[in-house]
Structures are given as C-alpha cells and as structure tokens.
Design a protein around this motif. Structure first.
Motif, PDB file in Angstrom:
ATOM      1  N   PRO A   2       0.819  -1.203   0.000  1.00  0.00           N
ATOM      2  CA  PRO A   2       0.000   0.000   0.000  1.00  0.00           C
ATOM      3  C   PRO A   2       0.865   1.270   0.000  1.00  0.00           C
ATOM      4  CG  PRO A   2      -0.874  -1.589   1.553  1.00  0.00           C
ATOM      5  CD  PRO A   2       0.457  -2.122   1.093  1.00  0.00           C
ATOM      6  N   GLY A   3       0.477   2.218  -0.852  1.00  0.00           N
ATOM      7  CA  GLY A   3       1.191   3.482  -0.957  1.00  0.00           C
ATOM      8  C   GLY A   3       2.289   3.495  -2.010  1.00  0.00           C
ATOM      9  N   LYS A   4       2.747   2.318  -2.438  1.00  0.00           N
ATOM     10  CA  LYS A   4       3.781   2.252  -3.473  1.00  0.00           C
ATOM     11  C   LYS A   4       3.140   2.427  -4.852  1.00  0.00           C
ATOM     12  CE  LYS A   4       7.588   0.996  -1.205  1.00  0.00           C
ATOM     13  NZ  LYS A   4       8.849   1.690  -1.243  1.00  0.00           N
ATOM     14  N   HIS A   5       3.950   2.900  -5.789  1.00  0.00           N
ATOM     15  CA  HIS A   5       3.513   3.062  -7.171  1.00  0.00           C
ATOM     16  C   HIS A   5       4.222   2.023  -8.032  1.00  0.00           C
ATOM     17  CE1 HIS A   5       2.391   6.958  -5.496  1.00  0.00           C
ATOM     18  NE2 HIS A   5       1.495   7.009  -6.471  1.00  0.00           N
ATOM     19  N   TYR A   6       3.490   1.482  -8.989  1.00  0.00           N
ATOM     20  CA  TYR A   6       4.011   0.427  -9.852  1.00  0.00           C
ATOM     21  C   TYR A   6       3.854   0.823 -11.315  1.00  0.00           C
ATOM     22  CZ  TYR A   6       3.970  -2.311  -5.607  1.00  0.00           C
ATOM     23  OH  TYR A   6       4.197  -2.749  -4.326  1.00  0.00           O
ATOM     24  N   ARG A   7       4.783   0.380 -12.141  1.00  0.00           N
ATOM     25  CA  ARG A   7       4.724   0.610 -13.579  1.00  0.00           C
ATOM     26  C   ARG A   7       4.574  -0.741 -14.271  1.00  0.00           C
ATOM     27  NH1 ARG A   7       4.712   4.775 -16.540  1.00  0.00           N
ATOM     28  NH2 ARG A   7       5.637   6.072 -14.930  1.00  0.00           N
ATOM     29  N   MET A   8       3.658  -0.794 -15.242  1.00  0.00           N
ATOM     30  CA  MET A   8       3.437  -2.011 -16.001  1.00  0.00           C
ATOM     31  C   MET A   8       3.934  -1.798 -17.420  1.00  0.00           C
ATOM     32  SD  MET A   8       0.059  -4.377 -16.800  1.00  0.00           S
ATOM     33  CE  MET A   8      -0.900  -3.347 -15.807  1.00  0.00           C
ATOM     34  N   ARG A   9       4.711  -2.770 -17.910  1.00  0.00           N
ATOM     35  CA  ARG A   9       5.228  -2.736 -19.277  1.00  0.00           C
ATOM     36  C   ARG A   9       4.934  -4.080 -19.934  1.00  0.00           C
ATOM     37  NH1 ARG A   9      10.108   1.208 -19.605  1.00  0.00           N
ATOM     38  NH2 ARG A   9       9.514   2.565 -17.893  1.00  0.00           N
ATOM     39  N   SER A  10       4.975  -4.090 -21.246  1.00  0.00           N
ATOM     40  CA  SER A  10       4.708  -5.336 -21.973  1.00  0.00           C
ATOM     41  C   SER A  10       5.563  -5.418 -23.233  1.00  0.00           C
ATOM     42  CB  SER A  10       3.230  -5.427 -22.356  1.00  0.00           C
ATOM     43  OG  SER A  10       2.895  -4.404 -23.277  1.00  0.00           O
ATOM     44  N   CYS A  11       5.703  -6.648 -23.732  1.00  0.00           N
ATOM     45  CA  CYS A  11       6.343  -6.898 -25.022  1.00  0.00           C
ATOM     46  C   CYS A  11       5.811  -8.230 -25.541  1.00  0.00           C
ATOM     47  CB  CYS A  11       7.864  -6.886 -24.939  1.00  0.00           C
ATOM     48  SG  CYS A  11       8.600  -8.327 -24.190  1.00  0.00           S
ATOM     49  N   THR A  12       5.986  -8.460 -26.831  1.00  0.00           N
ATOM     50  CA  THR A  12       5.491  -9.704 -27.425  1.00  0.00           C
ATOM     51  C   THR A  12       6.617 -10.667 -27.779  1.00  0.00           C
ATOM     52  OG1 THR A  12       5.477  -8.676 -29.612  1.00  0.00           O
ATOM     53  CG2 THR A  12       3.401  -8.635 -28.371  1.00  0.00           C
ATOM     54  N   ASN A  13       7.872 -10.232 -27.667  1.00  0.00           N
ATOM     55  CA  ASN A  13       9.004 -11.081 -28.007  1.00  0.00           C
ATOM     56  C   ASN A  13      10.141 -10.791 -27.033  1.00  0.00           C
ATOM     57  OD1 ASN A  13      11.424 -12.113 -29.136  1.00  0.00           O
ATOM     58  ND2 ASN A  13      10.507 -12.095 -31.171  1.00  0.00           N
ATOM     59  N   ASP A  44       5.433   0.900 -22.132  1.00  0.00           N
ATOM     60  CA  ASP A  44       4.414   1.108 -21.104  1.00  0.00           C
ATOM     61  C   ASP A  44       3.107   0.479 -21.564  1.00  0.00           C
ATOM     62  OD1 ASP A  44       6.124   2.462 -19.418  1.00  0.00           O
ATOM     63  OD2 ASP A  44       5.462   4.446 -20.052  1.00  0.00           O
ATOM     64  N   GLN A  45       2.445  -0.227 -20.652  1.00  0.00           N
ATOM     65  CA  GLN A  45       1.205  -0.943 -20.955  1.00  0.00           C
ATOM     66  C   GLN A  45       0.005  -0.138 -20.476  1.00  0.00           C
ATOM     67  OE1 GLN A  45       0.382  -3.947 -22.502  1.00  0.00           O
ATOM     68  NE2 GLN A  45      -1.704  -3.293 -22.132  1.00  0.00           N
ATOM     69  N   GLN A  46      -0.958   0.068 -21.354  1.00  0.00           N
ATOM     70  CA  GLN A  46      -2.222   0.696 -20.975  1.00  0.00           C
ATOM     71  C   GLN A  46      -3.007  -0.290 -20.115  1.00  0.00           C
ATOM     72  OE1 GLN A  46      -3.885   3.724 -22.229  1.00  0.00           O
ATOM     73  NE2 GLN A  46      -1.835   4.381 -22.777  1.00  0.00           N
ATOM     74  N   TYR A  47      -3.672   0.206 -19.085  1.00  0.00           N
ATOM     75  CA  TYR A  47      -4.470  -0.628 -18.195  1.00  0.00           C
ATOM     76  C   TYR A  47      -5.668   0.175 -17.709  1.00  0.00           C
ATOM     77  CZ  TYR A  47      -2.764   2.179 -14.374  1.00  0.00           C
ATOM     78  OH  TYR A  47      -2.498   3.253 -13.555  1.00  0.00           O
ATOM     79  N   SER A  48      -6.614  -0.519 -17.113  1.00  0.00           N
ATOM     80  CA  SER A  48      -7.786   0.097 -16.502  1.00  0.00           C
ATOM     81  C   SER A  48      -7.929  -0.462 -15.097  1.00  0.00           C
ATOM     82  CB  SER A  48      -9.038  -0.220 -17.317  1.00  0.00           C
ATOM     83  OG  SER A  48     -10.190   0.272 -16.665  1.00  0.00           O
ATOM     84  N   LEU A  49      -8.513   0.315 -14.219  1.00  0.00           N
ATOM     85  CA  LEU A  49      -8.755  -0.154 -12.855  1.00  0.00           C
ATOM     86  C   LEU A  49     -10.052  -0.942 -12.732  1.00  0.00           C
ATOM     87  CD1 LEU A  49      -7.567   2.996 -10.894  1.00  0.00           C
ATOM     88  CD2 LEU A  49      -6.350   0.832 -11.209  1.00  0.00           C
ATOM     89  N   SER A  50     -10.829  -1.000 -13.832  1.00  0.00           N
ATOM     90  CA  SER A  50     -12.078  -1.769 -13.823  1.00  0.00           C
ATOM     91  C   SER A  50     -12.284  -2.405 -15.191  1.00  0.00           C
ATOM     92  CB  SER A  50     -13.260  -0.863 -13.477  1.00  0.00           C
ATOM     93  OG  SER A  50     -13.495   0.059 -14.517  1.00  0.00           O
ATOM     94  N   GLU A  51     -13.262  -3.300 -15.277  1.00  0.00           N
ATOM     95  CA  GLU A  51     -13.534  -3.998 -16.536  1.00  0.00           C
ATOM     96  C   GLU A  51     -14.030  -3.066 -17.634  1.00  0.00           C
ATOM     97  OE1 GLU A  51     -15.192  -8.113 -16.482  1.00  0.00           O
ATOM     98  OE2 GLU A  51     -15.618  -7.560 -14.395  1.00  0.00           O
ATOM     99  N   SER A  52     -14.591  -1.927 -17.255  1.00  0.00           N
ATOM    100  CA  SER A  52     -15.147  -1.030 -18.277  1.00  0.00           C
ATOM    101  C   SER A  52     -14.608   0.398 -18.186  1.00  0.00           C
ATOM    102  CB  SER A  52     -16.673  -1.007 -18.166  1.00  0.00           C
ATOM    103  OG  SER A  52     -17.044  -0.549 -16.875  1.00  0.00           O
ATOM    104  N   GLY A  53     -13.676   0.658 -17.291  1.00  0.00           N
ATOM    105  CA  GLY A  53     -13.147   2.006 -17.112  1.00  0.00           C
ATOM    106  C   GLY A  53     -12.171   2.418 -18.195  1.00  0.00           C
ATOM    107  N   PRO A  54     -11.775   3.695 -18.176  1.00  0.00           N
ATOM    108  CA  PRO A  54     -10.839   4.197 -19.185  1.00  0.00           C
ATOM    109  C   PRO A  54      -9.429   3.636 -18.983  1.00  0.00           C
ATOM    110  CG  PRO A  54     -11.229   5.860 -17.508  1.00  0.00           C
ATOM    111  CD  PRO A  54     -12.159   4.720 -17.215  1.00  0.00           C
ATOM    112  N   PHE A  55      -8.667   3.586 -20.061  1.00  0.00           N
ATOM    113  CA  PHE A  55      -7.291   3.101 -19.999  1.00  0.00           C
ATOM    114  C   PHE A  55      -6.328   4.243 -19.715  1.00  0.00           C
ATOM    115  CE2 PHE A  55      -9.103  -0.415 -22.415  1.00  0.00           C
ATOM    116  CZ  PHE A  55      -8.529  -1.493 -21.760  1.00  0.00           C
ATOM    117  N   THR A  56      -5.234   3.913 -19.050  1.00  0.00           N
ATOM    118  CA  THR A  56      -4.163   4.857 -18.759  1.00  0.00           C
ATOM    119  C   THR A  56      -2.852   4.087 -18.696  1.00  0.00           C
ATOM    120  OG1 THR A  56      -3.364   6.565 -17.235  1.00  0.00           O
ATOM    121  CG2 THR A  56      -4.452   4.654 -16.248  1.00  0.00           C
ATOM    122  N   ALA A  57      -1.743   4.793 -18.808  1.00  0.00           N
ATOM    123  CA  ALA A  57      -0.423   4.174 -18.627  1.00  0.00           C
ATOM    124  C   ALA A  57       0.295   4.818 -17.454  1.00  0.00           C
ATOM    125  CB  ALA A  57       0.404   4.300 -19.904  1.00  0.00           C
ATOM    126  N   ASN A  58      -0.436   5.603 -16.657  1.00  0.00           N
ATOM    127  CA  ASN A  58       0.156   6.235 -15.484  1.00  0.00           C
ATOM    128  C   ASN A  58       0.581   5.173 -14.472  1.00  0.00           C
ATOM    129  OD1 ASN A  58      -0.328   8.822 -16.453  1.00  0.00           O
ATOM    130  ND2 ASN A  58      -2.369   8.892 -15.544  1.00  0.00           N
TER     131      ASN A  58
END
Length: 80
Positions: A19-30, A38-52
């Motif tokens: 709790p309180g830490k910030h995480y970064r998500m990245r992706s690649c296919t190879n 940087d990987q776009q993600y959403s905090l919910s199944e239907s919410g907006p995407f962000t890469a923050n």
C-alpha cells in the motif's frame, strides 16, 4: 507474467503490492527481440485506460488489460 488471449475483451492481472507504493506495467510480445513499452491498463472492466503509474492501496492490486491478439509478456516494477 505471460498472457495469451482468452477471448474476453479485457483480462484481469493481479499482483502482490505494498500500500502506498507506485508500480509501472510494461509489456512486449518477443522476449528476444522486443522492446518493453508502457502498458495501458484500466482499474475496472469497463473504465478508461491509462499508462500512469499504478498506486497500490492494498496487499494485492488488480488491473485490466485488453486481451492481446498474440502472446504477450508483462512486467510490473516498483516505480521510483
């Protein structure tokens, strides 16, 4: 993490967090030739995407990514 499409529009990813830490998500296919991006993600199944950075509020954090069209690898690191 490694994901391949399950046919769903969005796939949940859950990871251990502090709790309180910030995480970064990245992706690649190879892993041999691919560049991590940087990987776009959403905090919910239907919410907006962000890469923050993702701010953890509990011991586990869940986010949603679009189902990949090809096999994808994900990396989640503490954002400094």
């Amino acid at each position: 993490m490694l994901l391949s499409s399950s046919g769903e529009a969005r796939m949940p990813l859950t990871f251990s967090s502090v709790p309180g830490k910030h995480y970064r998500m990245r992706s690649c296919t190879n892993l041999l030739e691919g560049a991590w991006a940087d990987q776009q993600y959403s905090l919910s199944e239907s919410g907006p995407f962000t890469a923050n950075p993702i701010q953890a509020t509990a011991g586990q954090t869940s986010v949603y990514v679009e189902s990949p069209e090809e096999c994808s690898f994900y990396s989640i690191t503490v954002d400094q």
